[in-house]
Design a protein around this motif. Structure first.
Motif, PDB file in Angstrom:
ATOM      1  N   ILE A 134       4.789  28.597  19.484  1.00 23.76           N
ATOM      2  CA  ILE A 134       4.062  27.399  19.052  1.00 23.76           C
ATOM      3  C   ILE A 134       4.826  26.147  19.468  1.00 23.76           C
ATOM      4  O   ILE A 134       4.241  25.160  19.936  1.00 23.76           O
ATOM      5  CB  ILE A 134       3.841  27.440  17.525  1.00 23.76           C
ATOM      6  N   TYR A 135       6.144  26.237  19.317  1.00 18.59           N
ATOM      7  CA  TYR A 135       6.984  25.110  19.730  1.00 18.59           C
ATOM      8  C   TYR A 135       6.783  24.823  21.207  1.00 18.59           C
ATOM      9  O   TYR A 135       6.617  23.671  21.617  1.00 18.59           O
ATOM     10  CB  TYR A 135       8.441  25.450  19.429  1.00 18.59           C
ATOM     11  N   ALA A 136       6.783  25.891  22.008  1.00 17.50           N
ATOM     12  CA  ALA A 136       6.627  25.707  23.453  1.00 17.50           C
ATOM     13  C   ALA A 136       5.296  25.041  23.765  1.00 17.50           C
ATOM     14  O   ALA A 136       5.236  24.083  24.541  1.00 17.50           O
ATOM     15  CB  ALA A 136       6.726  27.054  24.155  1.00 17.50           C
ATOM     16  N   VAL A 137       4.255  25.544  23.119  1.00 20.71           N
ATOM     17  CA  VAL A 137       2.927  25.012  23.427  1.00 20.71           C
ATOM     18  C   VAL A 137       2.837  23.540  23.032  1.00 20.71           C
ATOM     19  O   VAL A 137       2.400  22.689  23.816  1.00 20.71           O
ATOM     20  CB  VAL A 137       1.852  25.837  22.695  1.00 20.71           C
ATOM     21  N   LEU A 138       3.304  23.245  21.810  1.00 25.18           N
ATOM     22  CA  LEU A 138       3.193  21.856  21.363  1.00 25.18           C
ATOM     23  C   LEU A 138       4.084  20.945  22.191  1.00 25.18           C
ATOM     24  O   LEU A 138       3.706  19.826  22.530  1.00 25.18           O
ATOM     25  CB  LEU A 138       3.543  21.753  19.888  1.00 25.18           C
TER      26      LEU A 138
ATOM     27  N   VAL B 152       3.409  14.367  11.360  1.00 21.40           N
ATOM     28  CA  VAL B 152       2.089  14.851  10.947  1.00 21.40           C
ATOM     29  C   VAL B 152       1.053  14.301  11.919  1.00 21.40           C
ATOM     30  O   VAL B 152       1.113  13.117  12.263  1.00 21.40           O
ATOM     31  CB  VAL B 152       1.786  14.372   9.510  1.00 21.40           C
ATOM     32  N   PRO B 153       0.119  15.048  12.432  1.00 24.17           N
ATOM     33  CA  PRO B 153      -0.178  16.455  12.193  1.00 24.17           C
ATOM     34  C   PRO B 153       0.377  17.375  13.281  1.00 24.17           C
ATOM     35  O   PRO B 153      -0.184  18.404  13.537  1.00 24.17           O
ATOM     36  CB  PRO B 153      -1.701  16.469  12.218  1.00 24.17           C
ATOM     37  N   LEU B 154       1.463  16.972  13.919  1.00 31.45           N
ATOM     38  CA  LEU B 154       2.024  17.809  14.984  1.00 31.45           C
ATOM     39  C   LEU B 154       3.205  18.610  14.469  1.00 31.45           C
ATOM     40  O   LEU B 154       4.067  19.033  15.220  1.00 31.45           O
ATOM     41  CB  LEU B 154       2.472  16.924  16.149  1.00 31.45           C
TER      42      LEU B 154
ATOM     43  N   THR C 258      -2.363  23.219   9.981  1.00 32.35           N
ATOM     44  CA  THR C 258      -2.222  24.557  10.555  1.00 32.35           C
ATOM     45  C   THR C 258      -3.585  25.171  10.804  1.00 32.35           C
ATOM     46  O   THR C 258      -3.849  25.729  11.867  1.00 32.35           O
ATOM     47  CB  THR C 258      -1.432  25.442   9.579  1.00 32.35           C
ATOM     48  N   ARG C 259      -4.460  25.047   9.800  1.00 31.96           N
ATOM     49  CA  ARG C 259      -5.785  25.640   9.956  1.00 31.96           C
ATOM     50  C   ARG C 259      -6.522  25.003  11.122  1.00 31.96           C
ATOM     51  O   ARG C 259      -7.175  25.682  11.915  1.00 31.96           O
ATOM     52  CB  ARG C 259      -6.602  25.434   8.683  1.00 31.96           C
ATOM     53  N   VAL C 260      -6.426  23.667  11.215  1.00 32.50           N
ATOM     54  CA  VAL C 260      -7.164  22.986  12.268  1.00 32.50           C
ATOM     55  C   VAL C 260      -6.656  23.412  13.635  1.00 32.50           C
ATOM     56  O   VAL C 260      -7.423  23.782  14.524  1.00 32.50           O
ATOM     57  CB  VAL C 260      -7.053  21.454  12.102  1.00 32.50           C
ATOM     58  N   TRP C 261      -5.339  23.421  13.786  1.00 32.88           N
ATOM     59  CA  TRP C 261      -4.782  23.788  15.095  1.00 32.88           C
ATOM     60  C   TRP C 261      -5.132  25.224  15.431  1.00 32.88           C
ATOM     61  O   TRP C 261      -5.499  25.553  16.554  1.00 32.88           O
ATOM     62  CB  TRP C 261      -3.269  23.597  15.116  1.00 32.88           C
TER      63      TRP C 261
ATOM     64  N   GLU D  59      -8.233  29.216  18.288  1.00 31.83           N
ATOM     65  CA  GLU D  59      -9.138  30.368  18.231  1.00 31.83           C
ATOM     66  C   GLU D  59     -10.458  30.050  18.923  1.00 31.83           C
ATOM     67  O   GLU D  59     -11.009  30.878  19.638  1.00 31.83           O
ATOM     68  CB  GLU D  59      -9.410  30.755  16.768  1.00 31.83           C
ATOM     69  N   ALA D  60     -10.955  28.835  18.682  1.00 28.81           N
ATOM     70  CA  ALA D  60     -12.246  28.478  19.259  1.00 28.81           C
ATOM     71  C   ALA D  60     -12.148  28.465  20.774  1.00 28.81           C
ATOM     72  O   ALA D  60     -13.013  29.023  21.472  1.00 28.81           O
ATOM     73  CB  ALA D  60     -12.676  27.112  18.743  1.00 28.81           C
ATOM     74  N   LEU D  61     -11.086  27.851  21.287  1.00 26.78           N
ATOM     75  CA  LEU D  61     -10.936  27.823  22.742  1.00 26.78           C
ATOM     76  C   LEU D  61     -10.792  29.230  23.287  1.00 26.78           C
ATOM     77  O   LEU D  61     -11.354  29.575  24.332  1.00 26.78           O
ATOM     78  CB  LEU D  61      -9.723  26.978  23.123  1.00 26.78           C
TER      79      LEU D  61
END
Lengths: 1047, 192, 302, 176
Positions: A600-604, A649-651, A1002-1005, A1010-1012
Motif C-alpha cells: 500500500i505504501y508503494a502504491v500511494l 488525511v485522507p492519504l 480505508t473503506r473508500v480507498w 476493488e471497483a477498478l
C-alpha cells in the motif's frame, strides 16, 4: 565494421548446417549453434561500437546481387539498426544459454534452427532497406515463431501458436497487399527511395491507404489493443525462453520498422494513430493486469503495455509540432525504454522459467529462496516498473517532460499507466515476498542475473542520457555516497561489519556534505538528517538481531537520498532523490512483517510521486528557487507526493501498518526523519510555488485544515490502538500534521513552530521508537496488553520514555511545549481560530494515548512471562540517553533552537523573521503572550525537590510492598493478569466517539481499488480466447483504421 | 505458593512506638477524623446506612465511609463472621495503615450470639483480631453505634485505643489462632 | 526576587488553607442541603493532619512515591501561575512565568504525574479512573478551549493580566457579560473539571473505589489532598480572572472565588451521575454549541 | 388440578397431593423424574424452575429432592419429589433443562453430599471453603460439637459443661 550480410548469411548457413548435422551427430549441433549466435552478437556489437565511436560515419549500405538500391534489394544498417541487432542477439544468446543449461526441448536441432531463424528474421526486419524484403523477413520471423511457440507442446502453447498463425497470416496479408500496392503506386520498393520520393512531393490518392495497410499489419504484430489477445496467450503458454526473445527483442524490430515506415511514408495522421493506439494499449493493458493471477500472463500484459508506451513515444516522434529538444528527449526515452524492457523482461521471463507453476500463488516465498533470485527479481521489477535509478525511470522522466510540451493530458495518461503498473507489479512483489517457507526454484539463474546486471550497468548510461537532455545535475557527493552505500551490501557476510561501515559512511557523508551545512532551509534539514541518522544508526546495533543483509545498504540509501533531496536545486533532482528514498524505504518496510502495508505504501507513494512529477512537468521552470505562480491546483498536485509521505488525511492509510510493521530498527528513521522530507517538500511548495496571494490563502487554508484534521483523527485513532508501534505510528503522523499546519500558516511564527516541532519531534519520537525497538526486542511483542509493569525491569527506558512522552504531550517544562505554544500563538495571531480549536482538542486527546503508552508498557502489573526481561541493549540505552538530553535542555533553553530557526527564516525572504522578543523576566515574548521556559523549569525542579525532601523528612514509615499487595476487596489476587488493566483501555471513550473513528478513508480507498479491479476484470473479458474472435478483431480494427485515418 | 513469593511482600511489619512530639494533637485529630472502610461483613451492616446518612449523620463526628482499606482508619465487623469472611477481613485489616481500629457490632463477634452452634460462624472475634470497641445488641441501633463510636473517640483521644499495636506485637499468636480455623491458608503470610 | 518568592510562598500556603476551608464549607453546605448538621468547616484540616501523621504508609514503586509530589507541585504551580490580584506586587504570584497557553498545559502536569503514580500501584481501579478522567478531559476541554480562544482573540492577548485589564471599567465589562455564551460554555466545563456530580464518573467511589488514588494512603494521600485543594482554588482564580474581571484586592478575590465555588457545589448536590460517553457527548454538544456561538460572533465581527 | 390426572396417565406417579389451589405435590420415581420435568416444562407451561431443595430423611435412609416449578401464565406451582438412597445418593443433573439448576445442585452437593452426575461444576466450593467433615446439613452432623472444637470456648467454664451435655444428648438422640 562487419558486413551485415555476413550476419544474415552465416546465420542462414548455420541453420542449414544444423539441419544436416542433426541427422548424423545430434550432439554436435551445439557446436554450430552457439558460435553462430556469438558471432552474430559480436558482429553487431562491433558495428554498434563503430557507430558510437564515430569510426563508421554513415549507415552501412549493403547491395545484394550487385544491383544498386532502387532496383536491387539492399540492407541498410544505421546506428539504430546496429543497436537493435546487438540487443536481439544479446537476448538470443542469453536465451540460448539458458536453454542450454536447462536442456533443449526436443527435437533439439529443429528447435535450434527455428531459434536461429527467429533471431535472424528479427535482425533482418530491422536491417532491411526494402519493403519486399521486409515482408520476407516478417514471414521468416513469424514462421519461426509459430514453430517455436508450438515447440513446448503444452496445450496452451499449441493453441497460442495456432492463434498466432491465423492472426499473423492476416497481418502478413495486409503487409503484402500494402507492399504490392506501394510498388504499383511508386514503382519502387526501396524504403529510402520511396521516402525520398514522398518527401520530394510525390503524391498519390492511394498512398495513404497503402501506408495504412502496411502499418495496420505492423500494428497487429505490435500487439496493440484490442488485437493482442493472441500475444497474451503466447506469453502465457509458450516456453519462457521463446517469450523472452519474442517480447524482449523481436517485437522491437517490428517497432523499429514501424517507425521507419511511418516516417518514410509520412502520412500526417500517423502520429494520431500512434498516440491513440499506443496510449490506449498502454493504459488498458497496465490496467487489465491488476487482477491477473497468472504470473506469465501478467508479465505479458506488462510487455504489451510497454510496447504501447513505445508506440506512444513513436507517435510523439512523428508529431510535426514537437520541438526539437523534446524530440531528442523522446528519442532518448525510446532507446532507454527498449533497453530497459528487453533486459528486464527477458530476466523476468527467464526467472519465471525457474519457478514451478504459473500462478502468483506458486511464487510465494521465492524471494527468500536465493539471493541471486532476489537480486534479479528486484532489479527487473524495479526497472520495468520505472523506478530509479534504472533506465525505465529515466525513460519515463524524459517522456513525461517531453509530453508536457505536447499536452497535459498525455502526461496524465503516461503517469496513470505508470501508476497502474506500479500497482500490479508491487502486488506481485508483495505476493512474492509473502510466505515463510522457501519456495523451490530452479538454479538456472545465470542468464537472468546477467540480464539484470545489464540493467544495473545501464544505469550510468541512462543517467547520462537523461541528465544531458534535461540539463539535470545531481549533487555529485551524494551520488558517490549512494554508490558507496550499495557497496555495503558486499559486506553482507557480517552484520557487525556492515554496521560499522554504515557508521563510518555516515560520518564520511557528514564530512563530505559539511560545506552545505549552512543556515538555510536545506542546511537545517541536512543537519537534522545527518545528525539524526548517525544517532539512530547507533541504535541499530546488530547484536543478536536478525537483520537482512540488505538492511544497511537500504538504510544508507534512504539517508543519503534524503541528503540529496534537501540539497537539490531543481525539481528534477528533488524528484529523483524522492523516488530513490521512496523505493529504498519500501524495501526496508518490506523487510518487516507488514508486506501488505509495504505494498500500500508503494502504491500511494507512487501515486503521490507521479502526481508530483506531473506537477513538475507543468512548471515553467525546473529550478526550485525560481519563484512561480501557477494555480493552487497545480500546487496541490505538486505537494501530493509530500502529503503522502506525511500521511496527511485522507492519504494516511499506509501509515499505521508501514510504521508498525516495518523493521523495528528502521521505524525511528522513518518517523523521526523521513516523514520530515514531506515537510521539507511542502515548505518548498509554500515558499516558491504558490506565491499568488489569493490562491495562496485558499491553498494554505486547505492544507491547514488537512494538517489539523490529520492531527485530530490520527490522535483519536492512536488512543484506541493496541499495538505499541502502531500507536506511535499514529502519534507520529498526528505530530507531522501539526507541522504541516504550522507551515500552512505561512507566518514567521507558524514556520518557527513548524521547524521547532520538526526538530523536537525527531528527538522525542526518535527516542520513543528507539525505546520501542528495544522493548520489542526484549519482550518479543509489541502488543500492549501483553506488557505492563516493565518499569521494574527497564528503569532507564521508562525514564527516557517518560520524558519523551511528557515532551510529546507538550506539557511544560520539557521541550515539547515550545512547539505547541508557538503554534497556538501563531494560529490565534493569524486568526485561524476554528483550526486552533481543533488543534487544541487534538493535543488534549494526545494526553489519552500518552498515558496509554506509559501505563500499558511500564506501569501496572508486571506479567508473569516478562519477569525475567532485561534492560534494553547498551547501544539502545546510549541512544536513549543521547536523545534524552535535548528534551530537558531545550525545555529550559528553547533559544538554542529558536535562534538558529530565526537565522534560517532570515534567509527565507518571503517570510521574514518571527516577531519574538526575549526578556529576562518574561522569557519568550510574542505579540500575544509570553512564556518563561527557564523559570518554569527551575521552579518545577526546585519545588519538586523541596516537596520531595519535605516528604522524605516528615512522612510515615514507607514500606515498599509487593506488586500484588493491593486492596482487592479482601481477596488474594491469583495472577498479575487479573489485576492488569491493559486491554481496551479507552473502550468507554470509544463508545462516545465511535462515529468519528469509522474507517472511512480505508473503506473508500479499498472501494476504489476493488471497483477498478472489477472494471479491469470485466474488461479482460474481451479476450475471449477464441481464434475467430481474434481474427474478427484484427480485421475489424484494421478496417476501422483504414476508414478513420484514410484522409 | 512458591510462585507468589515474588508478587507479595513476605515480611513482618515492624513494631511501632506510640508517642512523639505531636502526640496530643495527633490523637485529637485521629479521634475526629475516623474513616470507615465500607465493608459489610454481616447483617449488622444494614444499621450502618442510617448511621451514616441524614437521619443520624455520623459525618458530624468527622466520620466518613471510604471505599478502600488503604485510606481507612476503622474496620467495622458488623455482626456474625463466617470463616470465609474472616479470611477477607484479616486481609483487609492488615492492608489498613496504622493507626487503625476495629469496632465489633452485635453479639455474634463477642460470643457467637445466636449462631453459637453454627458450623460456620466464629464465636469470638478477639481471638483473631484486636477489637477496640464492642457494641452489643442484636443488632445495635444506630444510636448505640454512635455511642460506640463516641467511646472509640474517647479511647483514641486518651491514647488507649491501641489494638493495632497489640496486633503487631502479638502477631504470631493471632496468626496461630487464625490458622487454626483457616485450615488452608491461601493468603500470603503477611498482607500489606 | 526573593521577596517575590516569599510572597508567592505565603500565597500558596493561603491558597492551600483556603482550598481546604472551601472543601469543609462544601461538606457543610451539602450536609445542610441534605437536612443534617454535617462536620465542622475545619474538618478537612483535621483529615489532612490525620493523614499526614499516620504511622505507616505503603509504596508501590518510584513513580508511586513521586506522584504526590507531582500532584502537589502541579497544583501549586498552576496556582502560582494565576495572579490572585492583578497588578499587585504581592499577590500576582509568578504570573510572569507564562501566559494562558502555558497555564493550560501546566495544569495537566500534576494530573499526569499523579495518573502515572496511581497506575504504578498495580490496582486496576486506578488506571480505570485515570482513563475515565482523561476521556472526560477530552470532553470538557473542547468548550473550555472555545471560550478561552474567544477571549484571547477578543482581547488580542494570551496573558491573564491582559485579559483582566480588558475587563476593567465596571461590571458590564466582565467577560461574563460581554461574552455570555463563551462564559456559559466555560462554566459548564468547569463542572467537568471539578468532577462535580453529573460528571463524577471519574472517582465513582461506588464502583471503582475512588479511582486513581485507590492505593494511596497516609502521607501520600495528604499531599494529594492538599494538591487537590490548591488546584481547585487555582481553577476558581482562573475563572475569576477570565470571566469575573479579576480582583482588585484580596477581599474581592475571596468573594468572587467563593461565588464560583458555589456553582459546581449546587449542581453536584442535585444531579445523578452520567455515564462517561454521555458526559463526553454532552460536553461536545451543548456547551460546545454555546462556545461556537461566541466564536462565530468574534470571527464575523473581526 | 387436572395436570395431575394427565401426569398419572403418562407417568409412574407414586403419590400426589393438592396442597392449595395453586400448589400440588407429585411424587415420582428416579427414572421418571426427568421425563416428568420435561413434560411439565414443554406441555404444561411450567417454564420456571423456582428451586431445588433437599430433605434428609435420616430415619428412612432417604434423601428427598424437591423440584419446585412455576407456571407463570396460570400462576400455579408444582413440586415434584423423588427419594434417593441415603447411602449412595446419586442422581442425574437437570442443568440442561434449566441452566440455573447447576447452582442449586452444587449447593445440595456441598450441603448434603448428593452427587449429580453430569453437573460440570458441582465439585467447586460454593460456600464452604476447605471443608473436611461430612456435609454439614446432614442430620447426623453434630454442628454444636463441631463449633466447639473448631471455634473454641464461648463462655466461662460452666457454660462449656452445659454445651458439652447438650452435644452429647444430641449425639445420643442421633444414635436412636
Amino acid at each position: 565494421m562487419v558486413n551485415p550480410i555476413l550476419i544474415i548469411g552465416i546465420t542462414l548457413g548455420s541453420a542449414f548446417l544444423i539441419g544436416i548435422v542433426q541427422a548424423f551427430r545430434p550432439r554436435w549441433t551445439g557446436w554450430i549453434f552457439y558460435p553462430t549466435l556469438v558471432f552474430d552478437f559480436l558482429a553487431s556489437a562491433v558495428n554498434l561500437y563503430g557507430f558510437l565511436s564515430g569510426s563508421i560515419g554513415k549507415p552501412i549500405m549493403v547491395k545484394i546481387g550487385g544491383f544498386p538500391p532502387p532496383v536491387g534489394i539492399n540492407l541498410l544498417v544505421g546506428k539504430a539498426e546496429a543497436a537493435l541487432g546487438t540487443l536481439i542477439f544479446a537476448v538470443a544468446l542469453l536465451g540460448a544459454y539458458h536453454w542450454g543449461r536447462r536442456g533443449f526441448p526436443q527435437p533439439q536441432g529443429k528447435i535450434m534452427v527455428l531459434f536461429l531463424l527467429l533471431a535472424l528474421g528479427a535482425a533482418g526486419i530491422s536491417f532491411t532497406g526494402d519493403f519486399f524484403n521486409l515482408f520476407v523477413f516478417v514471414e521468416i520471423t513469424s514462421i519461426a515463431s509459430y514453430g517455436l511457440v508450438a515447440s513446448s507442446r503444452r496445450e496452451e502453447a499449441l493453441e497460442a501458436a495456432f492463434k498466432y498463425m491465423v492472426v499473423g497470416s492476416i497481418s502478413s496479408t495486409f503487409i503484402l497487399l500494402g507492399v504490392v500496392f506501394l510498388y504499383k503506386a511508386t514503382g519502387s520498393l526501396n524504403m529510402l527511395d520511396i521516402g525520398g520520393k514522398i518527401a520530394g512531393g510525390f503524391s498519390s490518392q492511394v498512398l495513404g491507404l497503402i501506408s495504412l495497410l502496411i502499418l495496420a499489419g505492423l500494428l497487429v504484430e505490435l500487439e496493440v489493443f484490442p488485437i493482442n489477445g493472441w500475444a497474451l496467450d503466447i506469453y502465457q503458454g509458450a516456453d519462457p525462453v521463446v517469450v523472452a526473445l519474442l517480447a524482449g527483442a523481436a517485437v522491437k524490430a517490428f517497432y523499429l520498422v514501424y517507425l521507419k515506415t511511418a516516417s518514410y511514408l509520412a502520412l500526417p495522421s500517423f502520429f494520431k494513430l500512434s498516440l491513440i493506439f499506443g496510449g490506449g494499449t498502454y493504459l488498458v493493458s497496465q490496467f487489465f493486469a491488476w487482477r491477473q493471477e497468472n504470473a506469465r500472463r501478467l508479465l505479458g500484459y506488462s510487455s504489451v503495455g510497454q510496447l504501447g508506451l513505445l508506440i506512444l513515444a513513436g507517435g510523439l516522434l512523428l508529431s510535426p509540432s514537437l520541438p526539437a529538444s523534446s524530440r531528442a528527449m523522446v528519442l532518448a526515452a525510446v532507446v532507454l525504454l527498449i533497453l530497459n524492457h528487453s533486459f528486464s523482461k527477458s530476466s523476468l521471463f527467464l526467472l519465471a522459467d525457474n519457478v514451478k507453476g504459473e500462478k502468483l500463488e506458486d511464487w510465494k516465498g521465492v524471494l527468500s529462496s536465493s539471493p541471486v533470485f532476489r537480486f534479479s527479481f528486484t532489479t527487473s521489477v524495479f526497472s520495468v516498473a520505472g523506478l530509479p535509478p534504472f533506465p525505465g525511470f529515466w525513460a519515463k522522466l524524459l517522456l513525461v517532460m517531453a509530453a508536457a510540451r505536447f499536452s497535459p493530458w498525455l502526461v496524465a495518461l503516461i503517469l496513470a499507466g505508470a501508476l497502474a503498473e506500479v500497482v500490479y507489479y508491487f502486488r506481485f512483489f508483495y505476493l512474492v515476498s509473502l510466505g515463510d517457507k522457501k519456495a523451490e526454484v530452479g538454479n538456472n539463474l545465470l542468464a537472468p542475473l546477467v540480464a539484470s546486471l545489464f540493467l544495473v550497468g545501464a544505469v550510468p548510461l541512462a543517467y547520462k542520457m537523461a541528465a544531458d537532455k534535461l540539463s539535470l545535475t545531481l549533487p555529485g557527493g551524494v551520488l558517490v555516497l549512494l554508490g558507496l552505500s550499495l557497496l555495503v551490501y558486499l559486506l553482507g557476510f557480517s552484520r557487525l561489519l556492515q554496521w560499522l561501515a554504515s557508521l563510518g559512511l555516515v560520518a564520511y557523508g557528514a564530512y563530505l556534505l559539511l560545506p552545505f551545512l549552512k543556515a538555510d532551509l536545506s542546511g537545517f534539514f541536512l543537519g537534522l538528517i545527518l545528525a539524526g541518522a548517525a544517532v539512530l544508526l547507533l541504535a541499530t546495533y546488530p547484536g543478536a538481531k536478525n537483520l537482512s543483509s540488505s538492511f544497511y545498504p537500504a538504510y544508507l540509501v534512504v539517508v543519503f537520498s534524503m541528503a540529496g533531496l534537501v540539497l537539490s536545486t531543481t525539481w528534477f533532482s528533488l524528484f529523483v532523490f524522492w523516488e530513490i528514498m521512496s523505493w529504498a524505504s519500501f524495501l526496508l518496510i518490506n523487510m518487516g512483517r507488514g508486506k501488505k502495508a509495504a505494498w500500500i505504501y508503494a502504491v500511494l507513494s507512487a501515486a503521490g510521486a507521479y502526481a508530483m512529477l506531473g506537477g513538475i512537468s507543468l512548471l515553467p521552470s525546473p529550478y526550485i528557487s525560481s519563484v512561480k505562480s501557477p494555480g493552487p491546483w497545480l500546487a496541490l498536485l505538486l505537494s501530493l507526493g509530500f502529503l503522502v509521505k506525511m500521511a496527511t488525511v485522507p492519504l494516511h492509510i499506509w501509515a499505521r501498518d508501514a510504521y508498525g510493521e516495518s523493521p523495528d530498527d528502521f521505524t525511528p528513521l522513518l518517523s523521526g526523519i523521513m516523514s520530515k522530507m514531506g515537510v521539507f517538500g511542502s515548505a518548498l511548495v509554500f515558499l516558491y510555488v504558490v506565491i499568488n496571494l489569493s490562491s495562496r490563502s485558499s491553498f494554505n487554508y486547505l492544507l491547514g485544515w488537512a494538517g489539523v484534521l490529520t492531527a485530530f483523527f490520527m490522535t483519536l485513532l492512536a488512543v484506541f490502538q493496541e499495538d505499541l508501534k502502531k500507536l506511535l505510528a499514529y502519534s507520529s503522523v498526528a505530530q507531522v500534521g501539526y507541522i504541516l499546519l504550522g507551515l500552512a500558516l505561512f507566518t514567521p511564527l507558524g514556520w518557527t513552530a513548524a521547524l521547532y516541532h520538526t526538530v523536537n519531534h525527531f528527538f522525542f519520537k526518535g527516542l520513543l521508537f528507539v525505546a520501542a525497538a528495544g522493548i520489542v526486542y526484549r519482550v518479543g511483542t509489541s502488543y500492549l496488553p501483553h506488557m505492563g509493569g516493565l518499569i521494574r525491569r527497564m528503569p532507564l527506558t521508562f525514564f527516557a520514555s517518560l520524558l519523551a512522552v511528557i515532551a510529546l504531550a507538550g506539557v511544560p517544562p520539557l521541550s515539547g511545549f515550545a512547539g505547541k505554544w508557538l503554534l497556538y500563538t501563531a494560529l490565534i495571531e493569524k486568526g485561524w481560530i476554528f483550526i486552533a480549536v481543533v488543534a487544541f482538542l487534538a493535543s488534549t486527546l494526545a494526553f489519552l494515548y500518552s498515558f496509554k503508552i506509559l501505563h500499558a508498557v511500564f506501569l501496572g502489573q508486571l506479567q508473569e512471562e516478562n519477569c525475567e526481561v532485561r534492560e534494553v541493549p547498551i547501544p539502545v540505552a546510549v541512544v536513549e540517553i543521547i536523545l534524552l538530553i535535548p528534551l530537558v535542555v531545550l525545555g529550559a533553553f528553547p533559544r538554542l533552537i529558536l535562534d538558529p530557526i530565526t537565522r534560517v527564516l532570515g534567509k527565507v525572504t518571503a517570510l521574514g523573521i518571527p516577531d519574538l522578543k526575549y526578556t529576562k523576566t518574561l522569557g519568550v515574548v510574542s505579540r500575544l503572550g509570553h512564556w518563561n521556559a527557564l523559570f518554569l523549569m527551575v521552579f518545577f525542579a526546585g519545588a519538586f525537590i523541596l516537596a520531595l525532601i519535605f516528604f522524605a523528612l516528615t512522612s510515615a514509615r514507607v514500606k515498599l510492598v509487593g506488586q500484588m499487595d493491593v486492596g482487592y476487596s479482601g481477596e488474594v489476587p491469583r495472577s498479575p493478569e487479573d489485576l492488569h488493566f491493559g486491554y481496551g483501555m479507552y473502550d468507554h471513550f470509544r463508545r462516545a466517539v465511535k462515529w468519528l473513528i469509522y474507517p472511512l478513508a480505508t473503506r473508500v480507498w479499498r472501494g476504489i481499488y476493488e471497483a477498478l479491479g472489477a472494471v479491469a476484470e470485466m474488461g479482460r473479458r474481451i479476450y475471449t480466447g477464441d481464434t475467430n474472435t481474434y481474427a474478427a478483431y484484427v480485421i475489424g480494427i484494421s478496417l476501422l483504421i483504414l476508414l478513420i485515418f484514410k484522409g | 505458593m512458591g510462585k507468589d513469593k515474588k508478587y507479595f511482600l513476605d515480611e513482618k511489619p515492624e513494631k511501632l512506638t506510640y508517642g512523639g512530639v505531636f502526640r496530643r494533637i495527633n490523637d485529637w485529630a485521629r479521634a475526629r477524623s475516623l474513616w470507615v472502610v465500607a465493608y459489610g461483613t454481616g447483617c449488622g451492616s444494614i444499621e450502618l446506612r442510617p448511621t451514616f446518612t441524614s437521619r443520624f449523620d455520623a459525618e458530624r463526628l468527622g466520620m466518613r465511609m471510604v471505599a478502600t482499606p488503604r485510606q481507612a482508619d476503622v474496620l467495622i465487623i458488623s455482626g456474625y463472621l463466617t470463616v470465609k469472611t474472616l479470611k477477607r477481613v484479616i486481609r483487609v485489616y492488615e492492608q489498613m495503615q496504622s493507626p487503625k481500629y476495629v469496632v465489633a457490632l452485635g453479639a455474634c463477634p463477642i460470643n457467637g450470639g445466636m449462631y453459637y452452634d453454627s458450623y460456620n460462624a466464629i464465636n469470638r472475634l478477639d481471638l483473631y483480631l484486636p477489637v477496640d470497641v464492642w457494641i452489643t445488641g442484636c443488632m445495635p441501633r444506630p444510636e448505640a453505634i454512635l455511642a460506640g463510636f463516641k467511646r472509640l473517640q474517647e479511647l483514641i483521644d486518651s491514647g488507649r485505643a491501641d489494638g493495632w499495636k497489640k496486633y503487631i506485637d502479638n502477631l504470631d499468636r493471632y496468626r496461630e489462632n487464625q490458622k487454626k480455623i483457616i485450615k488452608n491458608w491461601k493468603m500470603p503470610n503477611y498482607n500489606w | 526576587m526573593w521577596a517575590k518568592i516569599l510572597y508567592a510562598f505565603l500565597t500558596l500556603i493561603g491558597g492551600i488553607a483556603y482550598g481546604l476551608l472551601l472543601g469543609g464549607i462544601s461538606r457543610k453546605i451539602t450536609a445542610r442541603m441534605q437536612n443534617r448538621r454535617g462536620p465542622t468547616v475545619w474538618q478537612n484540616f483535621i483529615d489532612l493532619w490525620k493523614l499526614f501523621r499516620k504511622k505507616t504508609a505503603i509504596s508501590h514503586g518510584v513513580m508511586f512515591y513521586l506522584a504526590p509530589m507531582f500532584r502537589l507541585v502541579g497544583g501549586a504551580g498552576t496556582f502560582l501561575l494565576v495572579p490572585v490580584v492583578v497588578g499587585s506586587p504581592y499577590l500576582s504570584n509568578f504570573s510572569f512565568g507564562g501566559d494562558l497557553i502555558v497555564l493550560m498545559y501546566f495544569m495537566v502536569l500534576g494530573c499526569l504525574g499523579m495518573a502515572l503514580g496511581a497506575a504504578e500501584s498495580g490496582h486496576p481501579h486506578a488506571p480505570i479512573g485515570v482513563t475515565r478522567g482523561l476521556s472526560q478531559m477530552a470532553g470538557y476541554e473542547l468548550p473550555f478551549i472555545l471560550s478561552v480562544i474567544v477571549l484571547m482573540v477578543a482581547d488580542k492577548t494570551a496573558t491573564l493580566e491582559g485579559i483582566v485589564r480588558a475587563q476593567q471599567g465596571g461590571i458590564l465589562h466582565w467577560h461574563l457579560f460581554t461574552h455570555p455564551f463563551a462564559a456559559a460554555a466555560a462554566f459548564i466545563s468547569l463542572l467537568g473539571m471539578m468532577t462535580s456530580y453529573p460528571f463524577q464518573v471519574v472517582l465513582a467511589p461506588q464502583e471503582i473505589a475512588v479511582g486513581p488514588p485507590t492505593e494511596y494512603s497516609s502521607t501520600f494521600l495528604s499531599y494529594m489532598f492538599s494538591g487537590r485543594s490548591v488546584f481547585a482554588v487555582a481553577k476558581y482564580l482562573l475563572f475569576m480572572n477570565l470571566f469575573l474581571g479579576g480582583a482588585s484586592n484580596l477581599l474581592w478575590a475571596f468573594v468572587k472565588t467563593f461565588a464560583i465555588f458555589l456553582w459546581p457545589l449546587f449542581i453536584t448536590n442535585v444531579f445523578p451521575r452520567l455515564r462517561l460517553e454521555q458526559s463526553v457527548l454532552f460536553f461536545w454538544t451543548w456547551p460546545t454549541f454555546l462556545g461556537l456561538v461566541d466564536l462565530l460572533r468574534i470571527y464575523l465581527v473581526r | 388440578m387436572e395436570v395431575l390426572n394427565r401426569l398419572r396417565e403418562k407417568f409412574e406417579i407414586t403419590g400426589d397431593k393438592v396442597q392449595r389451589d395453586d400448589l400440588a405435590l407429585v411424587e415420582t420415581t428416579g427414572k421418571d423424574l426427568i421425563p416428568v420435568l420435561v413434560y411439565l416444562k414443554t406441555y404444561e407451561g411450567f417454564k420456571t424452575l423456582v428451586m431445588i431443595s433437599c430433605v434428609d430423611w435420616m430415619e428412612k435412609g432417604k434423601f428427598q429432592l424437591s423440584y419446585n416449578l412455576w407456571n407463570p401464565e396460570k400462576k400455579k406451582n408444582i413440586i415434584v419429589k423423588i427419594f434417593l438412597d441415603r447411602e449412595n445418593p446419586v442422581f442425574q443433573t437437570i442443568y440442561k433443562i434449566w441452566p440455573q439448576a447447576e447452582v442449586y445442585e452444587r449447593e445440595i452437593h456441598e450441603m448434603f453430599g448428593v452427587n449429580f452426575e453430569g453437573n460440570p461444576t458441582q465439585d467447586e466450593e460454593l460456600i464452604l471453603e476447605d471443608w473436611e467433615e461430612i456435609p454439614p446439613m446432614r442430620r447426623d452432623f453434630n454442628t454444636l460439637r463441631y463449633s466447639m472444637e473448631k471455634f473454641g470456648e464461648r463462655e466461662p467454664k460452666s457454660g462449656i459443661i452445659i454445651r458439652k451435655q447438650i452435644s452429647e444428648q444430641y449425639d445420643e438422640w442421633r444414635r436412636k
